[in-house]
Design a protein around this motif. Structure first.
Motif, mmCIF file in Angstrom:
data_model
loop_
_atom_site.group_PDB
_atom_site.id
_atom_site.type_symbol
_atom_site.label_atom_id
_atom_site.label_comp_id
_atom_site.label_asym_id
_atom_site.label_seq_id
_atom_site.Cartn_x
_atom_site.Cartn_y
_atom_site.Cartn_z
ATOM 1 N N THR A 92 60.469 -31.784 -8.577
ATOM 2 C CA THR A 92 59.313 -31.207 -7.879
ATOM 3 C C THR A 92 59.723 -29.854 -7.289
ATOM 4 O O THR A 92 60.911 -29.550 -7.166
ATOM 5 N N VAL A 98 61.730 -30.043 -0.548
ATOM 6 C CA VAL A 98 60.942 -31.184 -0.085
ATOM 7 C C VAL A 98 60.562 -31.067 1.393
ATOM 8 O O VAL A 98 59.526 -31.550 1.830
ATOM 9 N N PHE A 138 63.303 -35.568 -6.631
ATOM 10 C CA PHE A 138 62.953 -34.813 -5.415
ATOM 11 C C PHE A 138 64.175 -34.022 -4.934
ATOM 12 O O PHE A 138 65.257 -34.585 -4.748
ATOM 13 N N ALA A 145 58.178 -39.132 0.292
ATOM 14 C CA ALA A 145 57.877 -38.546 -1.026
ATOM 15 C C ALA A 145 57.376 -39.645 -1.961
ATOM 16 O O ALA A 145 56.411 -39.455 -2.715
#
Ligand code: PEP
Ligand code: MG
Length: 764
Positions: free
Chosen positions: A522, A549, A580, A592
Motif C-alpha cells: 500500500t 501507514v 503494509f 490496517a
C-alpha cells in the motif's frame, strides 16, 4: 514464418537471442551488428525483408538504421516522423501493427528509394527499453499475407529480446563517432575534467550534458509574434484553469487527506488572486512580451525578493509561488524541466522518485547527481531502468554547461567531461565487457535459482513503474515480491480514483501468470516520495515523520480507495498478497487489517467477486523486529525492508552521500535483527521474504540465504546476477558464513570474510 503452432515459442526466442549475442561479439562494428541481426531475423522467421528503425528523440524522427531486403544504400537517409507511415504508427501506438497489403493502409507512406514496392505485407513491432518505444522492427513478405497471432507474438518477443542489445549497439556506435569526431572533445587535451564519486546505478554512458534544476523551467521566449490581446487572452485562460484546478485540489485534498494539508493550496490561491502579481504580468504582456515570459519573469522577480527575506518561514513561501508560476506556465505549454525534451546525461542536484516517474526516461542516457544515496528511491528506480548513474558532490560540476560532452561509469562512480579519445576508447571496452557479462548471465535466466548443493531459492522482482512487469519473463522472475504502488501515484497530478487504480492494478495482474505471486504494497508516501498534490507539510525529520501507514491510517479515505481498487482488480485471481509499509506497533497492523476487512465487505456487497488475499507487513522499523513474536498472529507473511531497516538501526540517512560509508546492511546489528525475525517466523511457520537492495548485493544474498531466507525480491535485471552468485555456494557454507557474520564487529569484516571464501564477487 516457418513456425508452427506447436513450436516451442520460448525455445525459439531463446535461440534467436543466443544468435544475436553471437553476432554482436563477432561483428566489427555496430552497423555490422544491426545489419546481421536484421538478416538473421528475416531468415529465422522466413520473411523477405527485415528492417530496424530507431527513433532520434532530438530530431523527432525515425531513421532506417539497418535492413535486409530493402535497398541498403538508403540506410540513414530514409526517415519519417512518428505521425507518418506505418512505421510511425507502430511507434505512436507502441503496439504491433500489421497489414497484408500495406499500400492499401490509410497510413501507408511510400519510400520508393528503398525499393519496398516489391513487398506487400507489413508487420511492425515496437522496440522497447526503459518502458518506452525507441524504435521499430519491421518485416515484409512479397506475397500478401496475414500474420497469425502466434507470429505477431513471436516477432514481439524477438523485439523484446533484442531491444537492449540494439540499444547497446547504438551506444557503441555513438562511442565510435565520438572517438572519430574531433567536435565531441571540443576542448581537447588539457581541458578534460575528471570527477569521482559514488556508483549509483551500473553501466556506462556517453552523451551531452543536460543541466536541470529540480522543478525548474526553461526561460520562455520573450518577444511575441502575436498581438498583445491574444497573449493576454492566453494568460487569462491559463489563470482561469489554474484557479479552478487549485480549487479542485483543495477539495480533493481536504476530502482525502485533511484540511491542514489542503491549506498549502490556499496559499497558492492567494498568489493567483493577488492583484499586484496579476498586474505585473499584464504590464509585461502589454509591452509586447509573450504571456509565458511575463509570468516567468514576474515569478523570478518575486523569488528574488523572497530570497532577501531573513525570516526562514516567509522565505520558504517562495516555493509556493514557484509552484503557482509553473502551473500557469504548464497551461501555456511550458513544462517543468523534469519533462525536458533534451536528451543526454542529466546533471541534477537531487533527483526525486516523482521526477523519474514523470520523465521520458528514453531521453536519459545517464544521470549525475550531487545528492542522494545509493539506496535512495530515485537510485533504485534508475537501476531498475538500467540507466547508469553516479553521485558526485564536486562544485567543479557547476562549470559544465548544457551540451558539454560527458562520459560516466556507474560501476566506479566516475564521470569525465570533455573526454579525450583514449578515455572514450576505455569506455567502449567497458561497454563490450559488460555486454559479454550480461550475455553470459543469459544462461541463468531460465534455470531455477539453486545453491551449489541444490537448495531452491525463489527470486522475485520489485516493480514500480508502469509495465515493469514485462521484465519478469525477460529476467526469469518468479513473481512480484514488491509492487511500490506509490510510484504510480507520484506520476500523477491528483489522487487517482478507485476506477483508475483498478484499471492499473488489473493490467498488471493480467500480465503476470496467475500461478505467480504478486505482492502489492500500500501507498508508502512521505519523506522523499511526495507529489505536490498530496499536500505534504515541511517536516524536520521526514524519514521519521508522517509517512506510509502512519499517514494512511489517519487519512483513511486514500487507503480505503486503494484497498477497494486492489480487491476489484484481483477478483478471483489467486496468489495476490497485500503488504503494509512502515508498521511500528501491533495496533497499526490491526487497524490496517480492520480497514481491509471493511473494504472487502463493501466490495462483496457491490456483488464483485473477491479472492483470499494474504496479509503481510514490512519489517523495516527496528521496534517490529525486536518484538516480532507479537506480530506473528496478525500476519500471513513477513517482508523485510532492509533499506529502511538499515537506516533506522544505524541512524544513517539512506539519502545522504556524506555518510554513505556508514550505511551498510551487512552491519552485524542489522543481521542480528534479521536473524531474530527469521527464527521467530520459522517457529510460527510464517514465510519471510526480503525486498530491500540487500537481496541483490553479491555479499548480502549469501548471508541472507545463510540466515534461512529463501525468497529474495530485487530489481529484475539483477536476478540472473544473483542466480549466478548463489550457484557458487552451498547452503551449509552460506550458513557457516552467516553465523560468522553474526559474530563479526563490522560490515567490513563481514564483507572481507565472504570475499575470502568466494573471491569472485560478480558485481555489475
Ligand atoms: C525497504 O525499505 O527496504 C523497501 C523495500 O522499501 P523502500 O525502499 O521502498 O522504502
Ligand atoms: Mg521501506
Amino acid at each position: 514464418m516457418a513456425v508452427s503452432e506447436s513450436q516451442d515459442q520460448l525455445y525459439f526466442a531463446l535461440q534467436t537471442f543466443t544468435e544475436v549475442n553471437r553476432i554482436i561479439t563477432s561483428s566489427h562494428n555496430s552497423d555490422e551488428t544491426l545489419a546481421r541481426t536484421a538478416k538473421m531475423i528475416a531468415k529465422r522467421i522466413d520473411v523477405d525483408a527485415c528492417s530496424i528503425y530507431i527513433y532520434d528523440s532530438d530530431k523527432g524522427i525515425l531513421i532506417l538504421k539497418a535492413t535486409h531486403g530493402l535497398d541498403p544504400s538508403t540506410i540513414e537517409t530514409v526517415y519519417m516522423r512518428p505521425s507518418e507511415g506505418l512505421v510511425g504508427l507502430v511507434l505512436e501506438r507502441s503496439t504491433p501493427v500489421q497489414e497484408s497489403q500495406m499500400q492499401k493502409h490509410p497510413r501507408f507512406k511510400a519510400f520508393p528509394q528503398t525499393k519496398e514496392d516489391s513487398f506487400s505485407s507489413f508487420l511492425g513491432v515496437p522496440l522497447i527499453e526503459h518502458r518506452r518505444s525507441f524504435g521499430v522492427l519491421v518485416v515484409h513478405t512479397t506475397e500478401p499475407r496475414t500474420f497469425s497471432p502466434l507470429e505477431v507474438q513471436l516477432l514481439s518477443s524477438i523485439a523484446t529480446q533484442i531491444s537492449s542489445l540494439v540499444s547497446k549497439a547504438l551506444l557503441l556506435k555513438e562511442l565510435d563517432i565520438a572517438t572519430q569526431e574531433p567536435s565531441f572533445d571540443t576542448k581537447s587535451k588539457g581541458n578534460t575534467l575528471h570527477f569521482s564519486g559514488q556508483p549509483v546505478a551500473y553501466g556506462v554512458a556517453v552523451g551531452k550534458a543536460v543541466l536541470l534544476q529540480q522543478s525548474d523551467v526553461e526561460e520562455p521566449q520573450k518577444t511575441s509574434s502575436r498581438t498583445s490581446e491574444s497573449e493576454m487572452s492566453d494568460f487569462e485562460a491559463a489563470m482561469d484553469h489554474t484557479i479552478s484546478d487549485t480549487l479542485e485540489l483543495i477539495e480533493k485534498v481536504t476530502d482525502r487527506v485533511g484540511t491542514e494539508e489542503a491549506s498549502i493550496f490556499h496559499a497558492h490561491l492567494m498568489f493567483l488572486e493577488d492583484h499586484h502579481f496579476q498586474e505585473k504580468i499584464k504590464t509585461k504582456i502589454e509591452s509586447g512580451n509573450t504571456a509565458a515570459w511575463s509570468i516567468y519573469q514576474t515569478v523570478h522577480e518575486y523569488l528574488g525578493a523572497f530570497a532577501e527575506i531573513k525570516d526562514p518561514y516567509l522565505s520558504e513561501k517562495g516555493s509556493d509561488l514557484k509552484d503557482v508560476g509553473y502551473r500557469l506556465l504548464h497551461y501555456l505549454g511550458h513544462e517543468v524541466l523534469s519533462v525536458t525534451k533534451k536528451s543526454g546525461i542529466l546533471i541534477m542536484r537531487q533527483l526525486l522518485p516523482g521526477d523519474i516517474a514523470r520523465m521520458d526516461t528514453t531521453r536519459i542516457k545517464g544521470i549525475i547527481l550531487s545528492k542522494g544515496g545509493v539506496v535512495s528511491h530515485a537510485a533504485i528506480l534508475a537501476r531498475s531502468l538500467r540507466i547508469p548513474a553516479v553521485c558526485i558532490d564536486d562544485h567543479e560540476l557547476d562549470q559544465l554547461k548544457d551540451g558539454d560532452p560527458l562520459a560516466i561509469n556507474g560501476d566506479s562512480g566516475v564521470a569525465v567531461a570533455f573526454p579525450e579519445k583514449e578515455v572514450l576508447e576505455e569506455f567502449k571496452k567497458l561497454l563490450v565487457e559488460q555486454q559479454n557479462y550480461f550475455e553470459h548471465l543469459e544462461e541463468f535466466r531460465d534455470v531455477p535459482c539453486k545453491t551449489s548443493d541444490g537448495t531452491r531459492i525463489s527470486l522475485m522482482a520489485n516493480i514500480a513503474l508502469g509495465s515493469d512487469e514485462i521484465q519478469l519473463p525477460r529476467y526469469g522472475a518468479e513473481g512480484v515480491g514488491l509492487f511500490r504502488t506509490e510510484i504510480y501515484f507520484l506520476s500523477l497530478d491528483s489522487y487517482p480514483n478507485v476506477e483508475e487504480q483498478t484499471q492499473v492494478y488489473r493490467e498488471l495482474l493480467e500480465n503476470v501468470d496467475s500461478d505467480k505471486p504478486v505482492i502489492f504494497r500500500t501507498l508508502d508516501v512521505g519523506a522523499d516520495k511526495a507529489a505536490p498534490y498530496m499536500g505534504f507539510q515541511e517536516e524536520e525529520n521526514p524519514f521519521l515523520g508522517y509517512r506510509a501507514v502512519r499517514r494512511q491510517l489517519k487519512q483513511k479515505t486514500v487507503l480505503k480507495e486503494q484497498l477497494r481498487a486492489l480487491l476489484f482488480a484481483t477478483g478471483t485471481r489467486p496468489n495476490v498478497r497485500l503488504l503494509f509499509p512502515m508498521i511500528t506497533n501491533v495496533n497499526e497492523i490491526r487497524q490496517a487489517k480492520e480497514l481491509f476487512k471493511e473494504c472487502r465487505l463493501e466490495v462483496e456487497e457491490s456483488g464483485a467477486p473477491t479472492a483470499e488475499i494474504e496479509i503481510g507487513m514490512m519489517f523495516e522499523v527496528p521496534s517490529t523486529l525486536l518484538i516480532c513474536e507479537k506480530f506473528m498472529s496478525e500476519i500471513d507473511f513477513c517482508s523485510i525492508g532492509s533499506n529502511d531497516l538499515t537506516q533506522y538501526v544505524l541512524a544513517v540517512d539512506r539519502n545522504n552521500p556524506h555518510i554513505a560509508d556508514l550505511y551498510d546492511p551487512l552491519h552485524p546489528a542489522v543481521l542480528h535483527l534479521i536473524d531474530k525475525l527469521v527464527k521467530t517466523a520459522q517457529e510460527h511457520q510464517k514465510p519471510v521474504e526480503l525486498c530491500g537492495e540487500m537481496a541483490s548485493d553479491p555479499d548480502g544474498c549469501i548471508i541472507l540465504v545463510g540466515l534461512g531466507i529463501n525468497t529474495l525480491s530485487m530489481n529484475a535485471p539483477l536476478i540472473p546476477v544473483v542466480k549466478r552468485r548463489l550457484s557458487d555456494i552451498s547452503l551449509p557454507d552460506a550458513k557457516k558464513l552467516a553465523q560468522r557474520a553474526l559474530k563479526a564487529t563490522s560490515p567490513m569484516e563481514v564483507r572481507k570474510m565472504i570475499r575470502e571464501s568466494l573471491p569472485d564477487s560478480h558485481t555489475v
